[in-house]
Structures are given as structure tokens and as C-alpha cells.
Enzyme design. Structure first.
Site, PDB file in Angstrom:
ATOM      1  N   GLU A  83       1.116  -1.005  -0.069  1.00 45.21           N
ATOM      2  CA  GLU A  83      -0.312  -0.334   0.212  1.00 45.21           C
ATOM      3  C   GLU A  83       1.038   0.903  -0.002  1.00 45.21           C
ATOM      4  OE1 GLU A  83      -2.297   2.845  -0.400  1.00 45.21           O
ATOM      5  OE2 GLU A  83      -3.530   0.374  -0.272  1.00 45.21           O
TER       6      GLU A  83
ATOM      7  N   ASP B 116      -6.728   1.238 -10.162  1.00 45.56           N
ATOM      8  CA  ASP B 116      -7.422   2.285 -11.095  1.00 45.56           C
ATOM      9  C   ASP B 116      -7.746   2.530 -12.471  1.00 45.56           C
ATOM     10  OD1 ASP B 116      -6.929   4.963 -12.501  1.00 45.56           O
ATOM     11  OD2 ASP B 116      -6.051   5.674 -10.281  1.00 45.56           O
TER      12      ASP B 116
ATOM     13  N   GLU C 112     -21.116  -5.446  -5.517  1.00 44.54           N
ATOM     14  CA  GLU C 112     -22.489  -6.287  -6.359  1.00 44.54           C
ATOM     15  C   GLU C 112     -23.953  -6.296  -5.175  1.00 44.54           C
ATOM     16  OE1 GLU C 112     -18.942 -10.078  -6.071  1.00 44.54           O
ATOM     17  OE2 GLU C 112     -20.750  -9.510  -4.232  1.00 44.54           O
TER      18      GLU C 112
END
Length: 205
Positions: free
Chosen positions: A64, A114, A190
């Protein structure tokens, strides 16, 4: 705390290499030779932590680039008492190309990166042939690369890039193929009646 057992702290859950200009092995990071998986862009750490809890016999590295997120994930790992998970604050490309040792990772995960939707930004997309070559270099023989995206055009792009490169083989990937937790983003997606496109690729033995 049990006497004699080293105390885990959030800082210890964040892997900070002493030397950023050489390759590192999972053995150096975890102190054992268990199979190691990498979550590229681990976000809030939900996927990373659930995987580490489900597979205690494997090691997991979350990558990250944002400091705040990395520190939060480190605290979550510490709170869960996980010894098989670490977070690494670096750019994805640098980790894959320079930091981790070749043929040291059993599975690589790239979930909803992205999509850089504007045509002029497509060159910034992670999923391209040069990246696939680095993935192949990083994986052990028989290792896998799992990719998911919510962006249909990006998925078509990924398929086109894959057609240009024969170093990875596509494998079937159904919901029951293996345990694979859903990120908060996927659950939200979803809930809106949408689905993610996905690829499961393998380095030949």
C-alpha cells in the site's frame, strides 16, 4: 503477555527494509519458508487479513503506497494477532520489479486497480505486457496471478495485453475454486447488481 515471547506492535507488522536497493525473500521478512502471497494495493486490509486468517500456513504481504492506510492495516494485523501478515508501504511497480526476489511468491493479487479510464492515461495502467513479464519473474513455477476489475473496458484491455504475451496461462476461476474473500468495494459493487471481471493466470511449471 507470556514471558519470553516478543511483543508484537503495529510497527513490527509493517515491513520496512533496511536496504531498498536489493531483493528480499519471504524468509527474511517472516523468518520461515512458507508459501508467500502478495496483495498489491491492499487498501483497508480486509482481503489481506481474511486470507491470513484462513491460511495460517501461508504468509501474506500487503502493498500500500499511502502512509495512513498502511499504518491502519498494520494496526489491524496486530489486533488480530497475525504472525503471517505484514504491510509494506511502497509503489506496486517498485515492489514487483525491484524489492522482492525472483521466484519467491506463490500467488500475486491485483484487485480493482485504478482503471485510468481516459485514453491519454491508459499508459499508466498496471496491467500491461511489461508488468506481466515482471509477474512471471516474481512467481515460483506454478505460481498464480489473480486479477479483478470493475471496469469493463479495462478488462478488455487486459485481455488484449494478455494476447500479446504467452508467458502466463489462463486458468478457470469459479466461485468455489478456492476461498477468496470479497473486498468492501466488491460487496458494494455487487449490492448494486454489478459483477467484477476476473482473470486467474499461472506461470508454467
Amino acid at each position: 503477555m507470556i514471558e519470553g515471547r516478543p511483543k508484537r506492535t503495529p510497527e513490527k507488522m509493517e515491513f520496512m527494509p533496511e536496504d531498498y536497493f536489493r531483493h528480499h525473500t519471504p524468509l527474511e521478512i517472516f523468518g520461515n519458508d512458507h508459501p508467500c502471497e502478495v496483495d498489491l494495493g491492499c487498501g483497508d486490509g480486509k482481503f489481506l487479513i481474511e486470507m491470513a486468517q484462513q491460511y495460517p500456513e501461508r504468509n501474506f504481504i500487503g502493498v500500500e503506497r499511502l502512509l495512513g492506510r498502511a499504518r491502519k492495516v498494520a494496526r489491524k494485523i496486530e489486533r488480530c494477532g497475525l504472525s503471517n501478515a505484514r504491510v509494506l508501504r511502497l509503489e506496486t511497480q517498485y515492489v514487483v520489479e525491484w524489492l522482492l526476489a525472483p521466484e519467491s511468491i506463490s500467488r500475486l493479487h491485483l484487485l480493482c486497480p485504478d482503471p485510468w479510464p481516459k485514453a491519454k492515461h491508459h499508459k499508466r495502467r498496471v496491467f500491461q505486457v511489461p508488468f506481466l513479464k515482471l509477474v512471471r519473474q516474481l512467481l515460483v513455477p506454478g505460481g498464480e496471478f489473480c486479477f479483478k476489475t470493475d471496469h469493463d473496458e479495462y478488462f478488455e484491455w487486459a485481455l488484449e495485453e494478455l494476447d500479446k504475451y504467452d508467458g502466463l496461462t489462463r486458468l478457470p476461476w469459479d466461485d468455489d475454486t478456492f476461498f477468496y474473500p470479497k473486498t468492501d468495494f466488491q460487496l458494494q459493487w455487487e449490492a448494486e447488481g454489478k459483477s467484477l471481471d476476473q482473470l486467474r493466470l499461472q506461470k508454467p511449471l
